[in-house]
Design an enzyme around this catalytic site. Structure first.
Site, PDB file in Angstrom:
ATOM      1  N   HIS A  20      43.250  39.821  37.012  1.00  0.00           N
ATOM      2  CA  HIS A  20      44.320  39.401  37.923  1.00  0.00           C
ATOM      3  C   HIS A  20      45.439  38.707  37.136  1.00  0.00           C
ATOM      4  O   HIS A  20      46.610  38.868  37.454  1.00  0.00           O
ATOM      5  CB  HIS A  20      43.770  38.450  39.002  1.00  0.00           C
ATOM      6  CG  HIS A  20      42.807  39.130  39.933  1.00  0.00           C
ATOM      7  ND1 HIS A  20      42.966  39.169  41.292  1.00  0.00           N
ATOM      8  CD2 HIS A  20      41.669  39.831  39.683  1.00  0.00           C
ATOM      9  CE1 HIS A  20      41.976  39.855  41.849  1.00  0.00           C
ATOM     10  NE2 HIS A  20      41.168  40.247  40.883  1.00  0.00           N
ATOM     11  N   ASP A 120      47.484  35.521  45.026  1.00  0.00           N
ATOM     12  CA  ASP A 120      46.344  36.413  45.015  1.00  0.00           C
ATOM     13  C   ASP A 120      45.743  36.569  46.397  1.00  0.00           C
ATOM     14  O   ASP A 120      45.730  35.635  47.197  1.00  0.00           O
ATOM     15  CB  ASP A 120      45.271  35.849  44.078  1.00  0.00           C
ATOM     16  CG  ASP A 120      44.461  36.951  43.470  1.00  0.00           C
ATOM     17  OD1 ASP A 120      44.747  37.311  42.318  1.00  0.00           O
ATOM     18  OD2 ASP A 120      43.560  37.475  44.167  1.00  0.00           O
TER      19      ASP A 120
END
Ligand code: UDP
Length: 508
Positions: A20, A120
């Site tokens: 990520h 996120d």
């Protein structure tokens, strides 16, 4: 002289996992290349992941550090990243710790006053934080349209409930293609199987956050997708129609790294120098090397590593094989995962990188002819954007969906036949004979030529997508345009809120 218009400011808040953080840094670089102000929010021990590659970079990206509640949540000191777990219990504590960052996030936004929060998916609380500051929250998933459409259909129609065994195939309904799947390729919680206590707890906790994340996504402004329209047009359209959400595909974001140094610096410290790596690859013929890497999280058993070694040797091809530190090292520190004399026999033929490999540098080299991948989306898309045919070996997460995209829809890869969703590769999932066979199939013969030619066409589409006027370029421009407009209409309310917060502080 009139005052300069204020630059749009984007704050990015990635999950603490390489899969990520790497694409978020690329996205920050992209925003910065459009002359936007960008700030990445992260925790103390993850900061160098961003600061190091930015040291000699042309990008001026700010880093804001928030504390991570390791101690408060009962985690050992120093645990701030998803790749550091040694037990399922630890991963639950870690996940819970990530859900405690709301207050710290608010403090950073109060200080930095960004106009948009890219956060996120697994930080569902950030939708409330963005609302409080009256700025849009744009979600980052880390995956593609295809997998999101499949996940949605799987949750909505539960087709897996109609089959009696893990191996029986079922159709995932209402998709642009007929997609077959099996229960064995789904997480144990969907298979309805009882595993050990900690593992059940872990699946349950992840599911809880996942459900919150889906709800938060509905309330968010839209999502950024690291993909490009031409790669999966049917699913980009399907996503918009079925999910009814704004989405901007702006990838492949890894392609913003054009210089050798940028490609080399991506992620952690490499287990090999860039010169050595390029020299080794430079002495090989085009399309002659097999690259094997399972990403930053997947654990592979010693027994399986042993079989991979045998398979690579038997294939006869040169290879670069990345083995994460810690894999297969027994208590005495012996490397029991290597067949006797393997390293000596493979001298000059195979390169084993222990730890972290400069993946983009490797994939982008003309010597690489195939990529054996666990189908993490970043790795898959990096392989795609370099035109490298893929050998698919999914392990967990949405990797089995990515495999279907690669092998059945795009037809640019061949499956190893791994078919059990599991957090780790336990025991032997693919035997050496099958590894040898699939490597030979992807490297030579008519089938290999067809796959390589398709992979090259897709690479070309990726290159065009990010060029001026390409689909990802246009999407990026329209996202920035929308965010600028949003900013104009909401700024006053955000300022009012700040004043309120400050007067509360002053009143004690
Ligand atoms: N990666 C790398 N070197 C390694 C292992 C991984 O550069 O030795 C990078 C890879 O290029 C990708 C990311 O780490 O950008 C892994 O993300 P992915 O989604 O493929 O898998 P995950 O690690 O999340 O399972």
């Amino acid at each position: 002289m009139g005052a300069e218009p204020q630059r749009l400011h984007i704050a990015l808040f990635p999950l603490m996992a390489a899969g990520h953080m790497i694409p978020i840094l690329d996205i920050a670089k992209l925003f910065s290349s459009y002359n936007l102000k960008t700030t990445i929010i992260t925790t103390p021990l993850n900061a160098s992941f961003f600061t190091k590659p930015l040291q000699n970079s042309k990008h001026n990206i700010g880093i804001e550090i928030i504390p991570f509640p390791s101690k408060e949540m009962g985690l050992p000191e120093g645990i701030e990243n998803f790749d550091q777990f040694t037990s399922d219990e630890m991963s639950i504590k870690f996940l819970n710790a990530t859900q405690q960052l709301q207050h710290s996030l608010e403090q950073v936004l109060l200080k930095c006053k960004p106009n948009c929060l890219v956060s996120d998916m697994l930080f569902p609380f950030s939708v409330d934080v963005a609302a409080k500051f009256n700025i849009p929250r744009v979600v980052f998933h880390g995956t593609n349209y295809f997998s999101q459409c499949l996940t949605h259909a799987m949750i909505k129609y539960e087709p897996y409930k109609s089959v009696l065994s893990n191996e029986e195939e079922f159709v995932i309904p209402n998709l642009p293609h007929q997609i077959l799947h099996t229960k064995s390729r789904l997480p144990s919680i969907m298979r309805g199987e009882k595993r050990d206590h900690d593992e059940d707890d872990q699946s349950g906790e992840f599911m809880k956050v996942f459900v919150q994340a889906l709800e938060a996504e509905e309330k968010s402004y839209g999502i950024i997708v690291n993909s490009f329209y031409e790669l999966e047009p049917d699913y980009a359209e399907h996503y918009r129609k079925v999910m009814g959400r704004k989405a901007w595909s702006i990838g492949p974001v890894s392609m913003c790294n054009r210089e050798i140094e940028d490609k080399f610096q991506r992620g952690k410290d490499s287990g090999i120098g860039s010169h050595l790596c390029l020299e080794w690859l430079g002495s090989r013929k085009p399309n002659s090397v097999v690259y094997v890497c399972f990403g930053s999280l997947a654990e592979v058993s010693s027994l399986q590593l042993y079989q991979i070694a045998l398979g690579l040797e038997a294939s006869g091809y040169d290879f670069i094989w990345v083995v994460r530190r810690g894999s297969g090292v027994d208590e005495e520190g012996e490397e029991e995962w290597l067949p006797l004399g393997f390293e000596k026999r493979m001298e000059g033929k195979g390169l084993i990188i222990k730890g972290w490999a400069p993946q983009m540098l490797i994939l982008d080299h003309e010597a690489v002819g195939a990529f054996v991948t666990h189908c993490g989306w970043n790795s898959t898309l990096e392989g795609i954007s370099c035109g490298v045919p893929l050998v698919t070996w999914p392990v967990f997460a949405e990797q089995f969906y990515n495999e279907i995209l690669v092998t059945q829809v795009l037809k640019i890869g061949i499956s190893t036949g791994a078919k059990e969703w599991n957090r780790k590769v336990e025991g032997v999932i693919v035997k050496w004979e099958d590894i040898k066979e699939v490597i030979r199939r992807i490297m030579m013969g008519d089938e290999a030529l067809e796959i390589r030619s398709r992979a090259n066409k897709v690479k070309e589409l990726a290159r065009k997508a990010i060029e001026v006027g390409g689909s990802s370029y246009v999407n990026m421009c329209s996202l920035i345009q929308e965010l600028s407009t949003y900013d104009v209409t909401t700024k006053t309310r955000a300022l009012v809120l700040e004043e309120e917060l400050q007067s509360n502080v002053a009143l004690g």
